[in-house]
Design an enzyme around this catalytic site. Structure first.
Site, PDB file in Angstrom:
ATOM      1  N   LYS A 194     -12.319  -1.397   7.361  1.00  0.00           N
ATOM      2  CA  LYS A 194     -11.525  -2.472   7.960  1.00  0.00           C
ATOM      3  C   LYS A 194     -11.716  -2.475   9.475  1.00  0.00           C
ATOM      4  O   LYS A 194     -12.410  -3.301  10.030  1.00  0.00           O
ATOM      5  CB  LYS A 194     -10.058  -2.300   7.593  1.00  0.00           C
ATOM      6  N   TRP A 249       0.815  -1.219   0.000  1.00  0.00           N
ATOM      7  CA  TRP A 249       0.000   0.000   0.000  1.00  0.00           C
ATOM      8  C   TRP A 249       0.845   1.263   0.000  1.00  0.00           C
ATOM      9  O   TRP A 249       0.490   2.255  -0.651  1.00  0.00           O
ATOM     10  CB  TRP A 249      -1.013  -0.005   1.166  1.00  0.00           C
ATOM     11  N   ASP A 294      -1.061   6.492   6.482  1.00  0.00           N
ATOM     12  CA  ASP A 294      -2.224   5.711   6.048  1.00  0.00           C
ATOM     13  C   ASP A 294      -2.542   4.667   7.116  1.00  0.00           C
ATOM     14  O   ASP A 294      -1.937   3.593   7.143  1.00  0.00           O
ATOM     15  CB  ASP A 294      -1.887   5.047   4.709  1.00  0.00           C
TER      16      ASP A 294
END
Ligand code: PLP
Length: 361
Positions: A197, A101, A173
């Site tokens: 999530k 990511w 993030d």
């Protein structure tokens, strides 16, 4: 049997929250409609929005000089949102690469600047690891430093808190680890996280931004990604994802009832110890991440004999243990054990793993 969903996202929600949402679905607060059908500008929804923000602030102890934005666009939206809001007149930013990511954020950032990519991947004792922050070579002219503290696919975590001095704006993030353990918000310029999530419903993205960083958006920045526009409009410049906002608000209340982030931190530690302990105590399963960088949220593991993968997935699914297939770029298995996964779910998984090993080992 009870179903436990180990999906990396959209992920499991607390059962109590789903039950409450179900009760309220068709007739919210006696209005005779659902919360997703009422105006986001009406006093009823404003109340939902404000309460959710307050609870989120309480949970993370967010200082008053930080704004909280409820946005669309997900983590990937913020891969663009961060450079578009933070570059100012600079042309580069430091991007730490420790996994999939973080690397994806770089791919988006190159549209807006020339990122200085810091490769933080390393090997410790034959296992995948991340270089310590003191070894990250920051550039002099970067507008900010971006990193991802929990790599959802690689199962890698960076647990150190940034401490680069007040001149370094840190953007992080937290999509797959927000609210799983306490964060010292004051170390960051921007924190962002998709809700799907560790909070619950997809469609909502949370951004925490230090207020002195507002007002610098690039003139080409789409308004719906512009932190200043969103802040000036109380996150209602366009129609916000109202149902996801409401549902996240219920999750925040649930988290408070559980004892807040400190309690989650303890339970997440227990869950992770149980699962990694089961993996490490067997030659049948393995995880190849160095201990210091193991994610407590996303636990990838391999079977020594990958020919058994298919059977493992079939039998675990039949036992109510869903979505254990590893990400396509990594293979093997992955158990995502976010806040909503109870200890009992991890217990059921480790019991199953031991039993499977007994039969097939
Ligand atoms: N960042 C991290 C750490 C993620 O795990 C994900 C999705 O899995 C993303 C970003 C992308 O999020 P979205 O699908 O909301 O754009």
């Amino acid at each position: 049997a009870q179903v436990f969903n180990f999906s990396s996202g959209p992920a499991m929600l607390p059962a109590d929250v789903l039950q409450l949402a179900q009760q309220e679905l068709c007739d919210w607060q006696g209005l005779g409609t659902s919360v997703m059908e009422i105006s986001h500008r009406g006093k009823e929804f404003i109340q939902v929005a404000e309460t959710a923000e307050k609870d989120f602030r309480d949970l993370l102890n967010i200082p008053s000089n930080y704004k909280v934005l409820f946005c669309h666009g997900g983590g990937r939206g913020q891969f663009a949102g961060v450079p578009l809001n933070l570059l100012g007149d600079k042309t580069t930013a430091d991007y730490v690469d420790a996994g999939y990511w973080a690397e994806s954020a770089v791919k988006e950032a190159v549209k807006y600047c020339s990122p200085n990519v810091i490769d933080a991947k390393t090997i410790v004792d034959g296992k995948r690891a991340v270089k310590p922050m003191r070894d990250w070579q920051l550039s002099d002219n970067a507008a900010y430093l971006h990193y991802c503290p929990n790599e959802t696919i690689d199962g890698i975590a960076i647990n150190e808190m940034p401490n680069f001095g007040k001149d370094v704006v840190v953007a992080a993030d937290f999509s797959s680890s927000i609210l799983s353990s306490p964060i010292d918000i004051s170390r960051f310029g921007v924190i962002y996280a998709g809700a799907q999530k560790n909070i619950g419903p997809a469609g909502l993205t949370l951004v925490i931004v230090r207020e002195d960083l507002l007002g610098k958006a690039h003139k080409m920045c789409p308004s719906i990604l512009d932190y200043t526009v969103l802040n000036d409009n109380d996150s209602m410049f366009n129609t916000p994802p109202t149902f996801a906002w409401y549902l996240s608000g219920l999750v925040f209340k649930w988290l408070k009832e559980q004892g807040g982030v400190a309690a989650m931190d303890r339970i997440n530690q227990q869950k992770a110890e149980l699962l990694y302990g089961t993996i490490d105590n067997s030659d049948f399963y393995r995880n190849d991440v160095a201990t210091a960088n193991r994610s407590r949220m996303n636990v990838p593991f391999q079977l020594a004999d990958s020919a058994l993968d298919k059977l493992f997935l079939e039998e675990s699914f039949a036992a109510g243990l869903h979505a254990l297939k590893g990400h396509r770029v990594v293979g093997g298995m992955r158990a995502s054990i976010y806040n909503a996964m109870p200890l009992a779910g991890v217990q059921a998984l480790t019991d199953f793993m031991k039993e499977f090993e007994r039969r097939h080992g």
